[in-house]
Design an enzyme around this catalytic site. Structure first.
Site, PDB file in Angstrom:
ATOM      1  N   HIS A  38     -74.461  31.441 -40.833  1.00 21.64           N
ATOM      2  CA  HIS A  38     -75.500  31.585 -39.439  1.00 21.64           C
ATOM      3  C   HIS A  38     -76.605  32.200 -39.903  1.00 21.64           C
ATOM      4  CE1 HIS A  38     -75.169  31.762 -34.621  1.00 21.64           C
ATOM      5  NE2 HIS A  38     -76.024  31.185 -35.123  1.00 21.64           N
ATOM      6  N   HIS A  56     -63.857  33.174 -41.899  1.00 25.27           N
ATOM      7  CA  HIS A  56     -64.381  33.486 -40.583  1.00 25.27           C
ATOM      8  C   HIS A  56     -65.835  34.349 -40.803  1.00 25.27           C
ATOM      9  CE1 HIS A  56     -64.740  35.032 -36.283  1.00 25.27           C
ATOM     10  NE2 HIS A  56     -65.305  36.021 -36.965  1.00 25.27           N
ATOM     11  N   GLU A  57     -65.692  35.442 -41.650  1.00 22.37           N
ATOM     12  CA  GLU A  57     -67.037  36.165 -41.819  1.00 22.37           C
ATOM     13  C   GLU A  57     -67.772  35.592 -42.630  1.00 22.37           C
ATOM     14  OE1 GLU A  57     -67.280  38.828 -40.334  1.00 22.37           O
ATOM     15  OE2 GLU A  57     -65.394  39.088 -39.601  1.00 22.37           O
ATOM     16  N   HIS A  59     -70.155  33.562 -40.152  1.00 21.72           N
ATOM     17  CA  HIS A  59     -71.425  34.377 -39.822  1.00 21.72           C
ATOM     18  C   HIS A  59     -72.435  34.467 -40.778  1.00 21.72           C
ATOM     19  CE1 HIS A  59     -69.536  36.013 -36.193  1.00 21.72           C
ATOM     20  NE2 HIS A  59     -68.506  36.714 -36.827  1.00 21.72           N
TER      21      HIS A  59
END
Length: 683
Positions: free
Chosen positions: A476, A469-470, A473
């Protein structure tokens, strides 16, 4: 321009290290105060030059000039607030206490500068031909200034500055209280028998953690940020589970580090600020700049989820109550995870604790996270041991495209320690911006328990998902390809920012990826196919608990930020209880994922009235995962589309338009309902 005395200060000039990586080894706490002082003065001088320009306001002489301003301050602030989160010291906290409110006041001096807003307004009115990114930047700044109070009277500006400064001071106090309370509440055990149920590696890690924190000869279990603590699923000693649970849910709720009055005051000040800005509540003010647009839209989605989530949770509770009764135990909140894990093992032949040797951090990172990114996006991660991090735990990788072109740097900081806040997150040290010739430098933080010296760090299933998940980011931020820093990377609406990271979680269970990293740390055995099948079969077990704890926290966030400006709250605990009761989510067996006094996201982070964004974003995520599957799954073609149309555009494109550019239509709710087991029978 004024000269600023920054003699021998490593923050005075841009870093000469690759990609502008901060010179961590040279920076000390005492460097930040003069850098902040000089940086604020320098930016105010730059703003004064913009408003004093006798030429008519244009995009170039106003918006671009504004984007170029404040480079020294930005450089110092990015580094400082990363250290506040990851490597805090008493000296750092002292600087934070002084400068957090001063930096908030500095921001107000810019956003509430009437001459500057007049120029931005004039550029809007002039309607000069602009490119897509230029128009996005103009729209973004204009809305930023309006929501910041630019249209208020002089008296309104003064009141707003006072409110913002007070909120900033209180948010800093909330964070510092929470960090101190969390460290103080760590569970220290002296009897090895109390650790019954833990593996040898976990026991060794607890002993090492105790030694690290000054409890030689004992065992220390540190608290992670949410209410639920991972070891509660395996600790056999019920009293130890109770003590660990109570330490977690009672954090920062009494004594020296009590956050109850801090939360009450923050919410009251936010309510007054919202009223000053013309909104009914703080929640209404915050959602105005999100993709949801209205509190009513948020309510509609959340309310639709409560009843089916409660039905799920009550069905699970019945099963767990019977399981506990067989042991002569009346099920309590501190028993839930333990018996849920037992039922998972019985029904689905899945013992998640026994799976940890298959999830060594290094394998998950290199052969899972990096492998998936390479397969989907064609990127490589090369270690840069020559580049020093801000702590010995931190490692640095250089990121490149398939053609060898440099993208930026990725930093990993994975272990819990004193001076590091709980939870997991991504931050930037340098944001990508073509205007400034800047390439991204990003960091992922986790709070994995440090293993004994020489032993591998083993992750739980949840920690595996968190790392993916991290890293979503991080991608992104790394893949950002925009001109202007205000539009870079994760500078998107709060209820959209979790979407790309949630999509990246799909690769954690993707067969090709899972087979590559899920290898037993001792035997080299790949995770058996039968176990993978059992994990798939068991994926909805526990969803009731997860949905209720999340929704309870979300409704609690909304309750704190739906109060009116004249409403007086005197009892934080009572307010929390009443809010959960009103939402229909007051279950003694399932506490909110975050209770008020340690709800860092909303009282010391950027998620006030926005914790709903995780599930709002998951609607987009679940639909996008189906798009990947429909189009062949893990292919470079899919990755190139997702990167080009969404990950790279930052805030330069309307968020939902970026989603439509990938999906070809608006999002649908059904994929989320199917994923969470909330689809009505026959649906």
């Amino acid at each position: 321009m004024t000269d600023f005395p920054l003699t021998a200060n490593p923050l005075a000039e841009p870093s000469t290290l690759p990609f502008g990586l901060p010179p961590f080894a040279d920076v000390r706490a005492e460097h930040f105060a003069p850098a902040f002082e000089a940086g604020m003065a320098q930016q105010l001088a730059e703003i004064e030059a913009i408003v004093a320009d006798d030429q008519p306001p244009t995009f170039e002489n106003t918006l671009v000039a504004l984007e170029r301003s404040g480079r020294l301050l930005s450089r110092a602030a990015y580094l400082f607030f990363n250290l506040v989160s990851s490597a805090s010291t008493p000296e750092i906290r002292e600087v934070e206490t002084e400068f957090a409110p001063r930096l908030a006041a500095h921001s107000d001096r810019i956003r509430l500068n009437p001459e500057l807003f007049t120029r931005i307004d004039a550029v809007v009115a002039a309607g000069e031909p602009l490119s897509g990114q230029e128009q996005a930047l103009l729209d973004r700044y204009h809305l930023d200034f309006v929501l910041a109070g630019a249209r208020l009277s002089t008296e309104g500006h003064a009141e707003l500055r006072d409110l913002n400064e007070r909120i900033s001071r209180l948010s800093t106090r909330f964070q510092q209280n929470l960090q101190a309370a969390t460290e103080a509440a760590s569970l220290v055990l002296t009897d090895l028998a109390e650790l019954d149920g833990l593996s040898e590696a976990e026991i060794a890690g607890a002993a090492a953690e105790a030694t690290e924190r000054g409890h030689e000869g004992s065992y220390l279990i540190p608290l992670i940020l949410p209410s639920g603590q991972p070891l509660m699923s395996t600790l056999r000693n019920r009293d130890v589970r109770r003590r660990l649970f109570q330490a977690s849910v009672n954090r920062a709720s009494s004594g020296e580090f009590d956050n109850s009055p801090v939360a009450v005051e923050i919410s009251a000040l936010r309510a007054r600020r919202a009223a000053l800005l013309g909104f009914a509540t703080h929640a209404d003010a915050m959602v105005a700049d999100q993709t949801a647009k209205t509190s009513a839209a948020v309510d509609e989605m959340l309310t639709a989820l409560v009843a089916p989530a409660l039905a799920q949770a009550r069905a699970e509770a019945e099963i767990l109550t019977a399981e506990a009764a067989a042991d002569g135990v009346e099920l309590a909140a501190w028993d839930w995870q333990f018996y849920a894990e037992r039922v998972r093992a019985q029904r689905y032949s899945v013992d998640t604790a026994a799976l940890r040797p298959y999830f060594a951090l290094e394998k998950v990172l290199h052969d899972g996270v990096f492998f998936a990114a390479g397969a989907v996006y064609g990127v490589t991660f090369t270690p840069r041991p020559d580049l020093i991090g801000y702590h010995p735990d931190v490692r640095v990788w250089e990121v490149r495209n398939a053609d060898g072109g440099a993208i930026g740097l990725y930093l990993g900081d994975f272990f819990a320690r004193e001076g590091k806040r709980g939870g997991a997150w991504m931050n930037s040290f340098v944001e990508q911006a073509a205007l400034l010739d800047a390439q991204p430098v990003v960091v992922n933080n986790l709070n994995v328990t440090r293993p004994a010296k020489g032993a591998p760090a083993l992750l739980t299933l949840d920690e595996v998902d968190t790392l993916f998940h991290e890293f979503g980011h991080a991608l992104h931020g790394l893949f950002s390809d925009v001109v202007y820093p205000r539009l870079s990377g994760t500078s998107v609406p709060r209820d959209f920012v979790e979407y790309p990271s949630q999509v990246n979680e799909m690769w954690a269970r993707w067969p090709e990826v899972l087979a590559n990293y899920a290898v037993h740390v001792e035997t080299g055995e790949v995770l058996p196919a039968s176990v993978v099948e059992s994990l798939e079969a068991a994926k909805l077990w526990g969803e009731g608990f997860g949905n209720v704890e999340y929704l309870a926290a979300t409704m609690l966030d909304q309750a704190w930020h739906r109060i009116g400006a004249d409403e007086v709250i005197t009892d934080a605990v009572g307010f929390e209880a009443a809010a959960l009761e009103k939402a229909g989510l007051a279950m003694d067996l399932i506490p909110p994922r975050y209770r008020t006094t340690y709800f860092q996201h909303i009282f010391a982070g950027g998620y006030s009235a926005g914790y709903y964004s995780y599930i709002w974003s998951e609607v987009l995520d679940a639909d996008t995962v189906e798009w990947f599957r429909e189009n062949g799954g893990m292919t470079r073609a899919n990755g190139d589309i997702f990167r080009a149309r969404l990950l790279s555009v930052g805030g330069s494109v309307d968020a939902l338009a970026a989603f439509r550019a990938v999906r070809g239509r608006d999002a649908e709710l059904e994929p989320l309902l199917r994923r969470r087991g909330l689809m009505p029978v026959g649906g």
